[in-house]
Design a protein around this motif. Sequence first.
Motif, mmCIF file in Angstrom:
data_model
loop_
_atom_site.group_PDB
_atom_site.id
_atom_site.type_symbol
_atom_site.label_atom_id
_atom_site.label_comp_id
_atom_site.label_asym_id
_atom_site.label_seq_id
_atom_site.Cartn_x
_atom_site.Cartn_y
_atom_site.Cartn_z
ATOM 1 N N MET A 158 0.829 -1.209 0.000
ATOM 2 C CA MET A 158 0.000 0.000 0.000
ATOM 3 C C MET A 158 0.867 1.264 0.000
ATOM 4 O O MET A 158 0.506 2.273 -0.617
ATOM 5 N N ARG A 159 1.993 1.193 0.683
ATOM 6 C CA ARG A 159 2.889 2.352 0.733
ATOM 7 C C ARG A 159 3.444 2.665 -0.655
ATOM 8 O O ARG A 159 3.617 3.837 -1.021
ATOM 9 N N ALA A 160 3.702 1.637 -1.441
ATOM 10 C CA ALA A 160 4.175 1.857 -2.812
ATOM 11 C C ALA A 160 3.128 2.608 -3.622
ATOM 12 O O ALA A 160 3.449 3.510 -4.409
ATOM 13 N N TRP A 161 1.865 2.240 -3.432
ATOM 14 C CA TRP A 161 0.779 2.919 -4.157
ATOM 15 C C TRP A 161 0.692 4.392 -3.747
ATOM 16 O O TRP A 161 0.579 5.285 -4.586
ATOM 17 N N MET A 162 0.763 4.638 -2.439
ATOM 18 C CA MET A 162 0.656 6.004 -1.955
ATOM 19 C C MET A 162 1.851 6.847 -2.375
ATOM 20 O O MET A 162 1.697 8.043 -2.679
ATOM 21 N N ASP A 163 3.026 6.261 -2.419
ATOM 22 C CA ASP A 163 4.197 7.002 -2.905
ATOM 23 C C ASP A 163 4.007 7.393 -4.362
ATOM 24 O O ASP A 163 4.372 8.501 -4.782
ATOM 25 N N ALA A 164 3.432 6.490 -5.150
ATOM 26 C CA ALA A 164 3.173 6.808 -6.555
ATOM 27 C C ALA A 164 2.179 7.964 -6.665
ATOM 28 O O ALA A 164 2.322 8.850 -7.526
ATOM 29 N N LYS B 156 8.797 9.598 -7.445
ATOM 30 C CA LYS B 156 8.870 8.317 -6.722
ATOM 31 C C LYS B 156 10.163 7.580 -7.046
ATOM 32 O O LYS B 156 10.672 6.807 -6.233
ATOM 33 N N TRP B 157 10.705 7.804 -8.245
ATOM 34 C CA TRP B 157 11.932 7.104 -8.628
ATOM 35 C C TRP B 157 13.119 7.579 -7.805
ATOM 36 O O TRP B 157 14.054 6.815 -7.549
ATOM 37 N N ASP B 158 13.094 8.852 -7.381
ATOM 38 C CA ASP B 158 14.167 9.338 -6.515
ATOM 39 C C ASP B 158 14.134 8.609 -5.175
ATOM 40 O O ASP B 158 15.179 8.230 -4.630
ATOM 41 N N ARG B 159 12.925 8.400 -4.648
ATOM 42 C CA ARG B 159 12.815 7.652 -3.393
ATOM 43 C C ARG B 159 13.190 6.188 -3.598
ATOM 44 O O ARG B 159 13.858 5.581 -2.767
ATOM 45 N N PHE B 160 12.732 5.626 -4.718
ATOM 46 C CA PHE B 160 12.990 4.214 -5.005
ATOM 47 C C PHE B 160 14.481 3.937 -5.096
ATOM 48 O O PHE B 160 15.018 3.059 -4.410
ATOM 49 N N PHE B 161 15.169 4.711 -5.951
ATOM 50 C CA PHE B 161 16.599 4.468 -6.138
ATOM 51 C C PHE B 161 17.461 5.096 -5.048
ATOM 52 O O PHE B 161 18.551 4.602 -4.759
ATOM 53 N N ASP C 204 8.408 -2.477 -12.157
ATOM 54 C CA ASP C 204 7.475 -2.112 -11.097
ATOM 55 C C ASP C 204 8.238 -1.997 -9.779
ATOM 56 O O ASP C 204 8.875 -2.962 -9.348
ATOM 57 N N PRO C 205 8.190 -0.859 -9.120
ATOM 58 C CA PRO C 205 8.909 -0.716 -7.850
ATOM 59 C C PRO C 205 8.244 -1.429 -6.683
ATOM 60 O O PRO C 205 8.888 -1.687 -5.664
ATOM 61 N N THR C 206 6.956 -1.773 -6.823
ATOM 62 C CA THR C 206 6.194 -2.313 -5.693
ATOM 63 C C THR C 206 6.837 -3.533 -5.036
ATOM 64 O O THR C 206 6.894 -3.612 -3.798
ATOM 65 N N PRO C 207 7.317 -4.536 -5.810
ATOM 66 C CA PRO C 207 7.892 -5.719 -5.158
ATOM 67 C C PRO C 207 9.058 -5.402 -4.226
ATOM 68 O O PRO C 207 9.232 -6.088 -3.208
ATOM 69 N N LEU C 208 9.829 -4.381 -4.557
ATOM 70 C CA LEU C 208 10.969 -4.054 -3.702
ATOM 71 C C LEU C 208 10.505 -3.447 -2.377
ATOM 72 O O LEU C 208 11.183 -3.596 -1.352
ATOM 73 N N TYR C 209 9.361 -2.769 -2.377
ATOM 74 C CA TYR C 209 8.775 -2.298 -1.128
ATOM 75 C C TYR C 209 8.466 -3.488 -0.224
ATOM 76 O O TYR C 209 8.772 -3.471 0.979
ATOM 77 N N ARG C 210 7.838 -4.521 -0.812
ATOM 78 C CA ARG C 210 7.516 -5.712 -0.022
ATOM 79 C C ARG C 210 8.784 -6.382 0.489
ATOM 80 O O ARG C 210 8.874 -6.785 1.652
ATOM 81 N N PHE C 211 9.765 -6.506 -0.389
ATOM 82 C CA PHE C 211 11.018 -7.167 -0.023
ATOM 83 C C PHE C 211 11.693 -6.444 1.135
ATOM 84 O O PHE C 211 12.122 -7.076 2.112
#
Length: 385
Positions: A38-44, A51-56, A267-274
């Motif tokens: 859910m956090r991945a969705w809200m970040d998007a 969001k890519w700055d936060r992701f990477f 998709d960045p979402t799986p890395l949030y879960r990981f």
Amino acid sequence: MKSYKSHFRKFIDADPQRIHFAAHSHHFWPDVSFDAHMRAWMDAATLVDDKWDRFFGKLWPRAQKHVARILKLPDPTTVAFGPNVHQLVMRVLSNLRPPMRVLTTDGEFHSFGRQLARFEEAGRAEVVRVPTRPFATFVERFCEAAKDPCDLVYVSHVFFDSGYALRDLDAIVSAAPKDAVVIVDGYHAFCAIDVDLSKHAERIFYVGGGYKYAMSGEGCCFMHAPPGAFPRPIDTGWFASFFSMKDAQSGVAYAEDASRFLGATQDPTPLYRFDAVMTWLDREGITSHEIDERAKTLQAMFIDELGKHGDLPLRQSQLVVPISEHNRGQFLVFETPAAKSIHNQLAVRNIMTDVRGDRLRFGFAIYHDESDIIEGARRLVDALG
């Protein structure tokens, strides 16, 4: 035995009567992964392009550190992530000229096995497959085969079709020709058995992912790449120079760390879960060693329960890897021509297993405890007795 079921309520409560003995295939996800998803969705929604700055900038390096900690890698930046292992491996193989000479086994997972067979059909590979059985002599036979020149050595850390584990990689890595690329498929080893790559980080590629024991679901795979190996992969995507896009570039630019092996948008979402799951494991002090020992205890208990009923079509003598063999992973494999029929009969009793040809697999996880073994064995006896 400590119970961790409270951490898996969403999966367990979705079907409370289910006995899930297929953890080696599709592992339950702990509840922390739901919040992360859910956090991945809200970040998007809130960050949009940023969001890519936060992701990477934050999530990626944290995930790298998780992998490095678990595998005992000296440098987290040697870890790259991708949606599946196949894409990561193919970027390595793109640097080898056909026909490449490959040394592997007859026990590799379908992803690599299928691709290698297609390479053979197309005349792009010449392959030597060392039989995994008998397991007692496998390492010796594989090392003997490695005396012949080859371009690629590819071997699983734990074989998916048997559960046999190569807990000590030293002999195989040492035997590999010096100029050969060495790839170890660690999908059934990561977060399942204790792995120490500190001695081999400069030599081998190591791949794994989140779908199984890392409990993070699909789309989150990783590869450790030896520093400096193939600085400019031929199979490439724009993420391989993501961090330098705003700089002036000449020719096809690449990052210097493992992100040189990245492809395109993922998709960045799986890395949030990981990240959430690995953080949870670390916070709870749950190590791969503990998970390994727990699984072995449950396996032994399961075999003991079945042994109380001598007329069952599943017997200890049918195990591909004996219960007495220390070098095994998180699942037990029974070899029987009735594998599919037994699988179907157990499914009717809401016992989830996994069948591959004449091999029936039972996997054990940290969301299992003694009650699952006893109830699972009872239902199995009702179904097959």
